[in-house]
Design a protein around this motif. Structure first.
Motif, PDB file in Angstrom:
ATOM      1  N   UNK A   3     -21.920 -14.184  -1.051  1.00 37.00           N
ATOM      2  CA  UNK A   3     -21.021 -14.485  -2.167  1.00 37.00           C
ATOM      3  C   UNK A   3     -21.815 -15.181  -3.280  1.00 37.00           C
ATOM      4  N   UNK A  41     -10.832 -16.917 -10.827  1.00 40.45           N
ATOM      5  CA  UNK A  41     -10.005 -18.114 -10.680  1.00 40.45           C
ATOM      6  C   UNK A  41      -9.782 -18.780 -12.030  1.00 40.45           C
ATOM      7  N   UNK A  92     -23.833 -17.376   2.183  1.00 39.67           N
ATOM      8  CA  UNK A  92     -23.580 -16.343   3.183  1.00 39.67           C
ATOM      9  C   UNK A  92     -22.136 -16.510   3.636  1.00 39.67           C
ATOM     10  N   UNK A  93     -21.383 -15.410   3.627  1.00 42.25           N
ATOM     11  CA  UNK A  93     -20.013 -15.471   4.120  1.00 42.25           C
ATOM     12  C   UNK A  93     -20.070 -15.331   5.627  1.00 42.25           C
ATOM     13  N   UNK A  94     -19.761 -16.407   6.344  1.00 40.62           N
ATOM     14  CA  UNK A  94     -19.939 -16.384   7.793  1.00 40.62           C
ATOM     15  C   UNK A  94     -18.671 -15.971   8.519  1.00 40.62           C
ATOM     16  N   UNK A  95     -17.553 -15.981   7.818  1.00 40.87           N
ATOM     17  CA  UNK A  95     -16.315 -15.591   8.452  1.00 40.87           C
ATOM     18  C   UNK A  95     -15.269 -15.285   7.386  1.00 40.87           C
TER      19      UNK A  95
ATOM     20  N   UNK B   3      -5.735 -20.329  -4.795  1.00 37.59           N
ATOM     21  CA  UNK B   3      -6.881 -20.564  -3.941  1.00 37.59           C
ATOM     22  C   UNK B   3      -7.154 -22.067  -3.859  1.00 37.59           C
ATOM     23  N   UNK B   5     -10.214 -24.188  -2.716  1.00 35.02           N
ATOM     24  CA  UNK B   5     -11.615 -24.165  -2.295  1.00 35.02           C
ATOM     25  C   UNK B   5     -12.016 -25.586  -1.930  1.00 35.02           C
ATOM     26  N   UNK B  39     -11.953 -17.746   4.181  1.00 34.63           N
ATOM     27  CA  UNK B  39     -13.347 -17.305   4.035  1.00 34.63           C
ATOM     28  C   UNK B  39     -14.249 -18.533   4.054  1.00 34.63           C
ATOM     29  N   UNK B  40     -15.238 -18.481   4.946  1.00 33.09           N
ATOM     30  CA  UNK B  40     -16.146 -19.610   5.147  1.00 33.09           C
ATOM     31  C   UNK B  40     -17.513 -19.249   4.596  1.00 33.09           C
ATOM     32  N   UNK B  53     -12.509 -21.176   1.557  1.00 38.76           N
ATOM     33  CA  UNK B  53     -11.526 -20.755   0.554  1.00 38.76           C
ATOM     34  C   UNK B  53     -10.263 -20.325   1.295  1.00 38.76           C
TER      35      UNK B  53
END
Lengths: 95, 95
Positions: A3, A41, A92-95, B3, B5, B39-40, B53
């Motif tokens: 991301x 956003x 890094x999007x980990x989940x 959102x 964050x 999202x992590x 997020x």
């Protein structure tokens, strides 16, 4: 998945044209970089007045986008909607 | 769509347990607040070492989550993975 978040800090006296950002600038990024889309956003509460989140398949894809020929035109378009210096976050999007 | 964050600034000497965050803390938030997911992010470059997020259907849904009975337990869980004071950003997702 990577991301790239571009975060615009609220800055006294600064302008930010949300309509131009949504309708012109971010679509230019998406087209130039060949992305499926982006999430935009509009700040409600917190330190940022606006943000965009782009997703890239890999760090190499992000690097390729940053080095792409059209990226110069994207950078040159920034003064058309804001005077704010954005904060860039790569994750890094980990989940 | 709103959102929320939660951004964790890189802080010298601070700890951040990414595994605990991903496997325990964020799932607790998702379950408590009845969300579809979250999202992590694990920071690669930029001011934040990690982020999450969450998406809420409306400002009222976010307010309801913050006031929910289980939110105290979520807050109490924070020292289990970090000593960093997070930055909270609430935004309207415009696109």
């Amino acid at each position: 998945m990577i991301r790239l978040s571009v975060l615009y800090p609220s800055t006294e006296g600064a302008k930010f044209d949300h309509d131009y950002y949504r309708n012109t600038h971010v679509p230019l990024c998406v087209k130039t970089w060949g992305l499926d889309g982006a999430e935009i956003d509009k700040g409600v509460d917190g330190p940022y007045v606006a943000a965009v989140h782009f997703k890239f398949a890999s760090p190499e894809a992000l690097q390729g986008a940053m080095a792409a020929e059209g990226t110069g035109a994207i950078m040159a378009d920034v003064p058309n909607y804001t005077t704010i210096q954005p904060v860039l976050q790569t994750s890094e999007i980990v989940d």
